[in-house]
Design a protein around this motif. Sequence first.
Motif, short mmCIF file in Angstrom:
data_model
loop_
_atom_site.label_atom_id
_atom_site.label_comp_id
_atom_site.label_asym_id
_atom_site.label_seq_id
_atom_site.Cartn_x
_atom_site.Cartn_y
_atom_site.Cartn_z
N GLU A 82 20.61 -16.46 26.73
CA GLU A 82 21.11 -16.90 25.99
C GLU A 82 21.57 -16.09 25.01
O GLU A 82 23.08 -16.81 24.72
CB GLU A 82 20.39 -18.44 25.43
CG GLU A 82 20.57 -19.81 26.98
CD GLU A 82 19.16 -20.52 26.66
OE1 GLU A 82 19.51 -20.93 24.88
OE2 GLU A 82 18.28 -21.29 27.45
N LEU A 83 20.96 -15.88 23.96
CA LEU A 83 21.55 -15.09 22.65
C LEU A 83 21.76 -13.94 23.30
O LEU A 83 22.71 -13.33 22.54
CB LEU A 83 20.24 -14.68 21.54
CG LEU A 83 18.86 -15.73 21.80
CD1 LEU A 83 17.70 -15.24 20.80
CD2 LEU A 83 19.78 -17.07 20.93
N ASP A 84 21.71 -13.41 24.20
CA ASP A 84 23.06 -12.05 24.34
C ASP A 84 24.16 -12.69 25.04
O ASP A 84 25.82 -12.56 24.21
CB ASP A 84 22.23 -11.15 26.05
CG ASP A 84 21.40 -10.73 25.72
OD1 ASP A 84 20.70 -10.17 24.33
OD2 ASP A 84 20.86 -10.14 26.31
N GLU A 85 24.18 -13.48 25.97
CA GLU A 85 25.30 -14.63 25.87
C GLU A 85 26.18 -15.15 24.91
O GLU A 85 27.62 -15.10 24.78
CB GLU A 85 25.14 -15.91 26.65
CG GLU A 85 24.46 -15.46 28.12
CD GLU A 85 25.66 -15.24 29.55
OE1 GLU A 85 26.76 -16.70 29.81
OE2 GLU A 85 25.81 -14.52 29.53
N LEU A 86 25.27 -15.33 24.04
CA LEU A 86 25.97 -16.31 22.56
C LEU A 86 26.90 -14.69 21.80
O LEU A 86 27.76 -14.56 21.38
CB LEU A 86 25.68 -17.20 21.42
CG LEU A 86 25.29 -17.11 20.51
CD1 LEU A 86 27.19 -18.40 20.68
CD2 LEU A 86 24.73 -18.18 19.08
N HIS A 87 25.99 -14.03 21.46
CA HIS A 87 26.57 -12.64 20.92
C HIS A 87 28.47 -12.29 21.70
O HIS A 87 28.53 -11.79 20.78
CB HIS A 87 25.76 -11.54 21.02
CG HIS A 87 24.41 -11.25 19.66
ND1 HIS A 87 25.18 -10.49 18.58
CD2 HIS A 87 23.37 -11.43 19.60
CE1 HIS A 87 24.11 -10.54 18.25
NE2 HIS A 87 23.12 -10.67 18.95
#
Length: 332
Positions: free
Chosen positions: A215-220
């Motif tokens: 999720e955090l990779d996706e958000l970046h």
Amino acid sequence: MTTSDPRHIPVLGREAVEALNPRDGGVYVDATFGAGGYSRMILETPGTRVIGIDRDRTAIAGGFALVDSADGRLTLVEDRFSHLADVCAAQGESLVDGVVMDVGVSSMQVDQAERGFSFRFDGPLDMRMGHDGPTAADVVAKASEADLANIIYIFGEERYSRAVAKAIVAARAEAPIVTTAELVAIISKVVWAKPGEIHPATRTFQALRIFVNEELDELHTALAAAERVLKPGGRLVVVSFHSLEDRIVKNFMVERAKTGGGSRHLPEISQSAPRFTLVNKRPIVAGGEEVSANPRARSAKLRAAERTDAPAQEAGPLPGWPSLDDVMRGGG
């Protein structure tokens, strides 16, 4: 087209769409379609077109009725929101007037026991927002004790991460951990909660969900993609629900709103122009009435920024936290 069904009203929904400022003839990306709440409200402005994206095909299927009622103004695409630039291009819209995203798991997903997101229901330990890739059970079975501790500490901010990881490794040596109830029982032996505190499994379940779905990779990646597709004057609006997400959004918007790249010793022309201007310098939070109606709103923060005409900046490298691919290969 109304929003009377409460399932279709996302947290801070009205505030998000007001910050997006839809106008007649504008094209907007609902990057996390879910139950279609943002899309419904955007489509209330005549002449708007919406491209809705969701990696969960159940959400896409649930939006077909809205597509039918939108008279050609809504297109739904099953994909990750990090791919939003490619999705827009495939729809013939290389530049759009706004992007809105509600980051994290949806209430619909949490409430489905068979999806395995919640410690409140017994179900398969899955946690995938989409329908491919490793499940949470796969991670729990494969990851080393050190990787598990890192995942739980970094993505769940669980101070007892080492104890939880040790307990998981000991339990899986006896039998595979394949249900949410089995994992909850293991965690509850090493993490205790006082009355009124969050459930002992909350942070570990959050960590595994974020990790499994990257999720955090996706958000970046999605934030950088939004910068590339927004027209000058286009708005980026993001609602987040915990500090890890909000920190990423805040840092992105603040950094992109700065004049940078030079120094006080170099000519003004050497400094890069800001890519965004902040719409709200402080995050918008839910009011008491919304929090009472939906406790999930308590932690929500809305941030918005408006695109300038400066060229888009290249996406920076992802932070050096554990990688799903590396952990599943045994090299995390």
